[in-house]
Design a protein around this motif. Structure first.
Motif, PDB file in Angstrom:
ATOM      1  N   ASP A 122       0.835  -1.204   0.000  1.00  0.00           N
ATOM      2  CA  ASP A 122       0.000   0.000   0.000  1.00  0.00           C
ATOM      3  C   ASP A 122       0.871   1.255   0.000  1.00  0.00           C
ATOM      4  N   THR A 123       1.951   1.226   0.800  1.00  0.00           N
ATOM      5  CA  THR A 123       2.856   2.379   0.841  1.00  0.00           C
ATOM      6  C   THR A 123       3.511   2.611  -0.513  1.00  0.00           C
ATOM      7  N   ALA A 124       3.962   1.514  -1.127  1.00  0.00           N
ATOM      8  CA  ALA A 124       4.586   1.635  -2.449  1.00  0.00           C
ATOM      9  C   ALA A 124       3.583   2.138  -3.473  1.00  0.00           C
ATOM     10  N   LEU A 125       2.355   1.621  -3.393  1.00  0.00           N
ATOM     11  CA  LEU A 125       1.318   2.062  -4.325  1.00  0.00           C
ATOM     12  C   LEU A 125       1.011   3.538  -4.132  1.00  0.00           C
ATOM     13  N   GLN A 126       0.906   3.963  -2.862  1.00  0.00           N
ATOM     14  CA  GLN A 126       0.632   5.379  -2.596  1.00  0.00           C
ATOM     15  C   GLN A 126       1.774   6.253  -3.090  1.00  0.00           C
ATOM     16  N   ALA A 127       3.017   5.766  -2.908  1.00  0.00           N
ATOM     17  CA  ALA A 127       4.173   6.520  -3.400  1.00  0.00           C
ATOM     18  C   ALA A 127       4.124   6.648  -4.918  1.00  0.00           C
ATOM     19  N   ASN A 128       3.760   5.564  -5.589  1.00  0.00           N
ATOM     20  CA  ASN A 128       3.644   5.624  -7.053  1.00  0.00           C
ATOM     21  C   ASN A 128       2.544   6.587  -7.478  1.00  0.00           C
ATOM     22  N   ILE A 129       1.429   6.552  -6.738  1.00  0.00           N
ATOM     23  CA  ILE A 129       0.322   7.461  -7.057  1.00  0.00           C
ATOM     24  C   ILE A 129       0.754   8.911  -6.858  1.00  0.00           C
ATOM     25  N   ASP A 130       1.439   9.179  -5.737  1.00  0.00           N
ATOM     26  CA  ASP A 130       1.903  10.543  -5.478  1.00  0.00           C
ATOM     27  C   ASP A 130       2.899  10.996  -6.540  1.00  0.00           C
ATOM     28  N   ALA A 131       3.827  10.104  -6.914  1.00  0.00           N
ATOM     29  CA  ALA A 131       4.818  10.458  -7.937  1.00  0.00           C
ATOM     30  C   ALA A 131       4.142  10.733  -9.274  1.00  0.00           C
ATOM     31  N   GLU A 132       3.164   9.892  -9.620  1.00  0.00           N
ATOM     32  CA  GLU A 132       2.457  10.092 -10.891  1.00  0.00           C
ATOM     33  C   GLU A 132       1.648  11.384 -10.868  1.00  0.00           C
TER      34      GLU A 132
END
Length: 210
Positions: A122-132
């Motif tokens: 979830d943290t990695a996914l949120q980081a990817n979402i924030d980066a995108e």
């Protein structure tokens, strides 16, 4: 299809294949291994453990004539009371002789590991979402800046063209006015010269007649 009734015992030294349903009345003894490829729907299965009951009365009603080797648990919460069959009756042998132990350490570790893995995912996914989202915002801002610069450039070109048109119009107007004035002056001078020549010619004719 004909049916054949056999009274008495039936023995076969080979295999027996039954194509339809089979109903057996009486006791059946199977000496070898039994394989059930479908579903086993058995109303009663003889096992030592007879289950968990809330009270001794419920146990007695369900199994009034217990056989040697049977046992059951009675109670609605721990510690549970262990009952065993003795002499055709259920015997209470107490609560200290039976303990339910659930080995949950490995299960807890597995759950914690799975929870940690999901949290990390979830943290990695949120980081990817924030980066995108950040990258898209940067692209949107860049596009907006580019559009604004293009609009400013076009506006500047329009202003320059407008100024050039006004300057050209002024030059054309000035050139037209000067041209008309010059032409009028030239015509006036030509008329004056012509008038003077006519006057001189008249004077000359007058003298000649005299």
């Amino acid at each position: 299809m004909s049916s054949e009734y056999i009274s008495g015992s039936l023995e076969t030294s080979g295999s027996a294949v039954v194509g339809g349903g089979l109903t057996v009345s009486g006791n059946t003894v199977l000496g070898g291994r039994v394989t059930v490829k479908g579903f086993l729907d058995a109303q009663n299965i003889k096992t030592p453990c007879k289950g968990l009951f809330k009270t001794e009365e419920e146990l007695g009603e369900k199994y009034p004539d217990p056989l040697v080797g049977w046992w059951a648990l009675v109670g609605s919460s721990e510690p549970l009371t262990l009952y065993r069959a003795s002499g055709g009756e259920w015997e209470n042998i107490g609560t200290d002789t039976f303990t339910i132990k659930i080995e949950c350490d490995s299960l807890v570790s597995q759950i914690e590991a799975e929870t940690s893995a999901r949290e990390a995912a979830d943290t990695a996914l949120q980081a990817n979402i924030d980066a995108e989202a950040k990258e898209r915002k940067y692209q949107d801002d860049s596009l907006a800046d580019g559009i604004e610069q293009t609009i400013d450039t076009l506006q500047s070109e329009m202003d320059e063209r407008k100024a050039a048109d006004e300057s050209l119009r002024a030059e054309l107007e000035a050139y037209s006015d000067n041209s008309v004035d010059n032409e009028a002056a030239e015509r006036k001078a030509a008329d004056t010269a012509l008038s003077e020549r006519v006057g001189a010619l008249e004077a000359s004719m007058t003298q000649s007649v005299a």
